[in-house]
Scaffold this active site. Structure first.
Site, PDB file in Angstrom:
ATOM      1  N   ARG A 232      50.897  78.431  29.945  1.00 59.52           N
ATOM      2  CA  ARG A 232      51.095  78.758  32.701  1.00 59.52           C
ATOM      3  C   ARG A 232      50.456  80.052  31.857  1.00 59.52           C
ATOM      4  NH1 ARG A 232      50.511  74.461  32.901  1.00 59.52           N
ATOM      5  NH2 ARG A 232      51.978  73.357  34.591  1.00 59.52           N
ATOM      6  N   GLU A 260      44.896  82.927  38.506  1.00 61.70           N
ATOM      7  CA  GLU A 260      44.019  81.539  38.219  1.00 61.70           C
ATOM      8  C   GLU A 260      43.399  81.105  40.183  1.00 61.70           C
ATOM      9  OE1 GLU A 260      44.966  77.479  36.268  1.00 61.70           O
ATOM     10  OE2 GLU A 260      45.922  78.802  35.199  1.00 61.70           O
ATOM     11  N   HIS A 279      41.534  75.625  32.622  1.00 58.35           N
ATOM     12  CA  HIS A 279      42.855  74.817  32.568  1.00 58.35           C
ATOM     13  C   HIS A 279      42.564  73.258  32.708  1.00 58.35           C
ATOM     14  CE1 HIS A 279      47.154  74.869  34.920  1.00 58.35           C
ATOM     15  NE2 HIS A 279      47.336  74.181  33.345  1.00 58.35           N
TER      16      HIS A 279
END
Length: 320
Positions: A232, A260, A279
């Site tokens: 993450r 993000e 991602h």
């Protein structure tokens, strides 16, 4: 049994679902509350829509007074945990262990190899029709450190073995022994970092791991080392990483970032020695069949009052 089950995959497309529950489809595709497939108060088993904004997928939780299971389709559960405070005690939260190992491990090796062998530069040269050779490091004979040695970390090591790496060091929340060797606790990271040529982050985002890769962590990495983040974005202090990249001391390959999505004007886009993917560790063709197998298995356990798999915590009881 008669209970509503909310699924983010059309139930008619999933083979082997147990009879009994009332299956309703909701993938979070409409921001309007009218998009709920039924009354959230009647939902007993909520499968969280995959790759949707956290604010959207937690919205029905405060009205789910009868829910007994919240099942994510992601390896991490940090996106839904803020909404658990609305739920009554005794609700089981489960993650998607077994769904993303193959895809995430594949991307990890892709990022490592592409970064070491200079593939981003070759792609840019191809766009310019330039033939620029040169010397690049190999993955063979490198020391690799995997930070976060759960199911995904183990799958990454499985795929590292054929590349003749010199050594794989493993780090997790607590020490243990595996068939491949010892797993070190996080407290031993300072001693392990200086020897690693490649550091791979595959740890969940928790209070303990948020900002784990800070200025001190990065300073202990050897000159020229590669940092790979498939965990993450919040595990890494972006400002500290930028400083090392701009100095040219480290390189990085990031499938996740903080913030993000990464804003267009963020300096990380232009930092030297960084490869960024948006991602995409989980969403591949491998996702759907593994997700469906997980859901059918969990729902059979639910209907038959059997212990669920992949339990992360039970509300009112803390982490499992």
């Amino acid at each position: 049994m008669s209970a509503d089950v909310w699924l983010p995959i059309p139930p008619e497309e999933i083979e082997g679902l147990p009879a009994g529950p009332n299956y309703l489809f909701w993938d979070g595709g409409d921001d309007g509350e009218q998009a709920f497939p039924g009354d959230p108060a009647d939902c007993a088993f909520y499968v969280v829509p995959y790759m949707r904004p956290a604010g959207l997928v937690v919205r029905p939780l405060e009205r789910m007074r009868s829910v007994r299971v919240v099942q994510t389709l992601s390896a991490g559960t940090d996106n839904v945990e803020p909404g658990l405070k609305h739920l009554p005690p005794g609700v089981t939260l489960c993650n998607a262990r077994g769904v993303h190992e193959a895809s995430t491990a594949e991307l990890t090796l892709t990022l490592v190899l592409a970064s070491l062998r200079g593939v981003p530069g070759f792609v840019r040269d191809q766009d310019r029709r330039r033939w620029n050779g040169g010397f690049h490091p190999a993955l063979a004979d490198k020391n690799v450190l995997i930070v976060g040695y759960g199911a995904i970390g183990a799958a990454i090591e499985d795929r590292l073995v054929p590349f003749e790496v010199a050594r794989v060091a493993r780090v997790a929340r607590s020490a243990r022994t595996t068939a491949r060797g010892p797993v070190h606790p996080f407290t031993e990271l300072p001693a392990l970092l200086p020897d690693a040529d490649v550091v791979i982050l595959s740890t969940p985002l928790t209070k303990a791991t948020r900002g784990l890769v800070d200025e001190g962590f990065l300073a202990r990495m050897k000159d020229g080392a590669l940092l790979v983040n498939v965990a993450r974005g919040g595990v890494v202090d972006t400002k500290a990483l930028l400083a090392e990249l701009e100095r040219g001391r480290l390189t990085a390959a990031l499938d996740v970032t903080d913030p993000e999505p990464l804003p267009e004007d963020h300096p990380l886009w232009q930092a030297p020695g960084v490869l960024i993917t948006p991602h995409v560790g989980g969403p591949t063709s491998a996702f759907r069949p593994r997700a469906e197998r997980l859901l059918t298995g969990q729902l059979h356990r639910f209907v038959n009052h059997e212990p669920l798999a992949n339990v992360v915590l039970t509300t009112g009881a803390g982490r499992g």
